[in-house]
Design an enzyme around this catalytic site. Structure first.
Site, PDB file in Angstrom:
ATOM      1  N   LYS A  45       0.808  -1.221   0.000  1.00  0.00           N
ATOM      2  CA  LYS A  45       0.000   0.000   0.000  1.00  0.00           C
ATOM      3  C   LYS A  45       0.847   1.280   0.000  1.00  0.00           C
ATOM      4  O   LYS A  45       0.451   2.290  -0.574  1.00  0.00           O
ATOM      5  CB  LYS A  45      -0.972  -0.002   1.186  1.00  0.00           C
ATOM      6  CG  LYS A  45      -2.076  -1.040   1.050  1.00  0.00           C
ATOM      7  CD  LYS A  45      -3.090  -0.940   2.172  1.00  0.00           C
ATOM      8  CE  LYS A  45      -4.085  -2.077   2.104  1.00  0.00           C
ATOM      9  NZ  LYS A  45      -5.121  -2.000   3.116  1.00  0.00           N
ATOM     10  N   ASP A 102      -9.839   2.685   2.414  1.00  0.00           N
ATOM     11  CA  ASP A 102      -9.942   1.976   3.709  1.00  0.00           C
ATOM     12  C   ASP A 102     -10.500   2.918   4.785  1.00  0.00           C
ATOM     13  O   ASP A 102     -11.349   2.526   5.589  1.00  0.00           O
ATOM     14  CB  ASP A 102      -8.566   1.492   4.184  1.00  0.00           C
ATOM     15  CG  ASP A 102      -8.074   0.284   3.413  1.00  0.00           C
ATOM     16  OD1 ASP A 102      -8.905  -0.482   2.902  1.00  0.00           O
ATOM     17  OD2 ASP A 102      -6.842   0.111   3.327  1.00  0.00           O
TER      18      ASP A 102
HETATM   19  P1  NDP Z   1       0.688  -4.010   9.831  1.00  0.00           P
HETATM   20  O1  NDP Z   1       1.590  -5.178   9.645  1.00  0.00           O
HETATM   21  O2  NDP Z   1       1.030  -2.714   9.180  1.00  0.00           O
HETATM   22  O3  NDP Z   1       0.562  -3.724  11.442  1.00  0.00           O
HETATM   23  C1  NDP Z   1       0.245  -4.739  12.332  1.00  0.00           C
HETATM   24  C2  NDP Z   1       0.135  -4.167  13.759  1.00  0.00           C
HETATM   25  O4  NDP Z   1      -0.369  -5.209  14.573  1.00  0.00           O
HETATM   26  C3  NDP Z   1       1.456  -3.703  14.383  1.00  0.00           C
HETATM   27  O5  NDP Z   1       1.212  -2.595  15.184  1.00  0.00           O
HETATM   28  C4  NDP Z   1       1.888  -4.921  15.213  1.00  0.00           C
HETATM   29  O6  NDP Z   1       2.656  -4.578  16.339  1.00  0.00           O
HETATM   30  C5  NDP Z   1       0.535  -5.417  15.681  1.00  0.00           C
HETATM   31  N1  NDP Z   1       0.507  -6.855  15.967  1.00  0.00           N
HETATM   32  C6  NDP Z   1       0.632  -7.881  15.085  1.00  0.00           C
HETATM   33  N2  NDP Z   1       0.493  -9.056  15.720  1.00  0.00           N
HETATM   34  C7  NDP Z   1       0.260  -8.782  17.033  1.00  0.00           C
HETATM   35  C8  NDP Z   1       0.048  -9.579  18.184  1.00  0.00           C
HETATM   36  N3  NDP Z   1       0.022 -10.910  18.130  1.00  0.00           N
HETATM   37  N4  NDP Z   1      -0.170  -8.941  19.363  1.00  0.00           N
HETATM   38  C9  NDP Z   1      -0.156  -7.602  19.441  1.00  0.00           C
HETATM   39  N5  NDP Z   1       0.050  -6.787  18.367  1.00  0.00           N
HETATM   40  C10 NDP Z   1       0.271  -7.364  17.187  1.00  0.00           C
HETATM   41  O7  NDP Z   1      -0.763  -4.523   9.387  1.00  0.00           O
HETATM   42  P2  NDP Z   1      -2.003  -3.655   8.887  1.00  0.00           P
HETATM   43  O8  NDP Z   1      -2.227  -2.514   9.808  1.00  0.00           O
HETATM   44  O9  NDP Z   1      -1.885  -3.324   7.451  1.00  0.00           O
HETATM   45  O10 NDP Z   1      -3.215  -4.727   8.987  1.00  0.00           O
HETATM   46  C11 NDP Z   1      -3.697  -5.125  10.253  1.00  0.00           C
HETATM   47  C12 NDP Z   1      -4.970  -5.958  10.116  1.00  0.00           C
HETATM   48  O11 NDP Z   1      -6.016  -5.200   9.515  1.00  0.00           O
HETATM   49  C13 NDP Z   1      -4.813  -7.218   9.266  1.00  0.00           C
HETATM   50  O12 NDP Z   1      -5.363  -8.285   9.994  1.00  0.00           O
HETATM   51  C14 NDP Z   1      -5.655  -6.921   8.031  1.00  0.00           C
HETATM   52  O13 NDP Z   1      -6.206  -8.110   7.482  1.00  0.00           O
HETATM   53  C15 NDP Z   1      -6.733  -6.015   8.602  1.00  0.00           C
HETATM   54  N6  NDP Z   1      -7.390  -5.130   7.603  1.00  0.00           N
HETATM   55  C16 NDP Z   1      -8.749  -5.196   7.439  1.00  0.00           C
HETATM   56  C17 NDP Z   1      -9.394  -4.380   6.500  1.00  0.00           C
HETATM   57  C18 NDP Z   1     -10.876  -4.480   6.305  1.00  0.00           C
HETATM   58  O14 NDP Z   1     -11.372  -4.017   5.284  1.00  0.00           O
HETATM   59  N7  NDP Z   1     -11.617  -5.022   7.248  1.00  0.00           N
HETATM   60  C19 NDP Z   1      -8.645  -3.415   5.662  1.00  0.00           C
HETATM   61  C20 NDP Z   1      -7.225  -3.390   5.933  1.00  0.00           C
HETATM   62  C21 NDP Z   1      -6.637  -4.239   6.865  1.00  0.00           C
HETATM   63  P3  NDP Z   1       4.260  -4.343  16.252  1.00  0.00           P
HETATM   64  O15 NDP Z   1       4.466  -2.941  15.747  1.00  0.00           O
HETATM   65  O16 NDP Z   1       4.719  -4.504  17.661  1.00  0.00           O
HETATM   66  O17 NDP Z   1       4.796  -5.387  15.326  1.00  0.00           O
END
Ligand code: NDP
Length: 264
Positions: A64, A100
């Site tokens: 993205k 989004d």
């Molecule tokens: P990113 O990889 O950019 O960010 C993920 C975030 O989640 C980080 O802050 C990470 O923390 C945190 N994280 C991941 N795993 C864990 C865990 N087990 N415990 C605590 N924190 C965790 O991902 P995105 O923001 O792009 O996407 C996130 C979610 O949003 C995905 O599941 C995606 O499928 C969903 N999504 C849904 C949409 C919809 O239309 N409904 C649209 C877009 C996304 P850290 O920084 O510490 O690694």
């Protein structure tokens, strides 16, 4: 074929976008086809758009930011959010948008009187959602397990979970992928339970399963919603950009077709 469209990402096999868009294309009797494309190298995004002869594309994880970077024209919202999920290709120029954020706002339309929101997670989705809430005049606090990604949120209150104090947030949003493939919560259950006691609404960006976050929020009597409507509405707004529908007259038909597509 007037409108050749695709969703591009890595992985991409799970994407529901082809079903949603193709069903809407058929329902509205439009000349178009929507494919999926597995891209592995972000540096090939631009050449792929042109070599496939696409009229438009949805860009998903992890491209993205790259989608915004390669665009010749960047919509203000995409620019402010820092990423694009929808690209339009017209006369060899790439136009970038982010649907989004507006999809999310549409999804929480029935959550009323939100003054303060807590965003759990600090990735790409958190950026879009925090920006949209802020635009609506809602005070945003962002919390994450690690410090690094919080650096993007210097304009907001931001904490790692160990430093987050329990305050009154009207809405708690899980933007992390905790609970997607495992049964984990984004933060400790004890902290989340305390936060729930003072909140009214919870939103989970993941869809298609009741995550531990949603289960815990429901047990604590919050009004809850998963990410399905956000998925639908980001799709509706992208579809309108692809087919240049400027008003709302076709919204109901598009959403009906996209909803149907998610059932089969
Ligand atoms: P990113 O990889 O950019 O960010 C993920 C975030 O989640 C980080 O802050 C990470 O923390 C945190 N994280 C991941 N795993 C864990 C865990 N087990 N415990 C605590 N924190 C965790 O991902 P995105 O923001 O792009 O996407 C996130 C979610 O949003 C995905 O599941 C995606 O499928 C969903 N999504 C849904 C949409 C919809 O239309 N409904 C649209 C877009 C996304 P850290 O920084 O510490 O690694």
């Amino acid at each position: 074929m007037k409108h050749l469209l695709a969703v591009i990402g890595d992985p991409i096999v799970h994407s529901k976008s082809p079903r949603m868009h193709n069903n809407a294309i058929q329902a509205l009797k439009l000349d178009g086809l929507y494919l999926r494309y597995h891209l592995r190298d972000k540096n090939e995004l631009k050449s792929t758009l042109f070599s496939l002869g696409l009229r438009g594309a949805n860009i998903t994880l992890p491209f993205k930011e790259q989608a915004l970077k390669i665009a010749d024209f960047k919509d203000e919202m995409a620019l402010k959010i820092g990423s694009a999920n929808t690209l339009i290709i017209k006369e060899k120029q790439i136009y970038a948008y982010n649907t989004d954020g507006i999809g999310f706002l549409k999804a929480i339309e029935n959550f009323i009187n939100i003054k303060k929101a807590l965003v759990l997670g600090a990735g790409g989705t958190a950026k879009a959602l925090a920006f949209m809430l802020d635009q609506k005049g809602i005070k945003v606090c962002v919390a994450n397990r690690s410090q690094e990604k919080l650096l993007h949120f210097q304009n907001y209150e931001n904490y790692t979970y160990d430093k987050l104090s329990v305050q009154e947030y009207d809405l708690i949003i899980n933007t992390t992928s905790a609970g997607l493939k495992d049964e984990s919560l984004p933060c400790e259950a004890k902290l989340l339970k305390e936060l729930c006691k003072k909140a009214r609404y919870a939103f989970e960006v993941i869809y298609g399963k009741e995550t531990p976050f949603l289960q815990l929020c429901k047990q604590n009597k919050l009004e809850c919603k998963d990410g399905l409507d956000m998925l639908l509405w980001q799709g509706v707004f992208a579809f309108k950009l692809f087919f240049e529908f400027k008003d709302e007259s076709k919204d109901l038909s598009i959403i009906k077709a996209m909803k149907e597509a998610l059932l089969f």
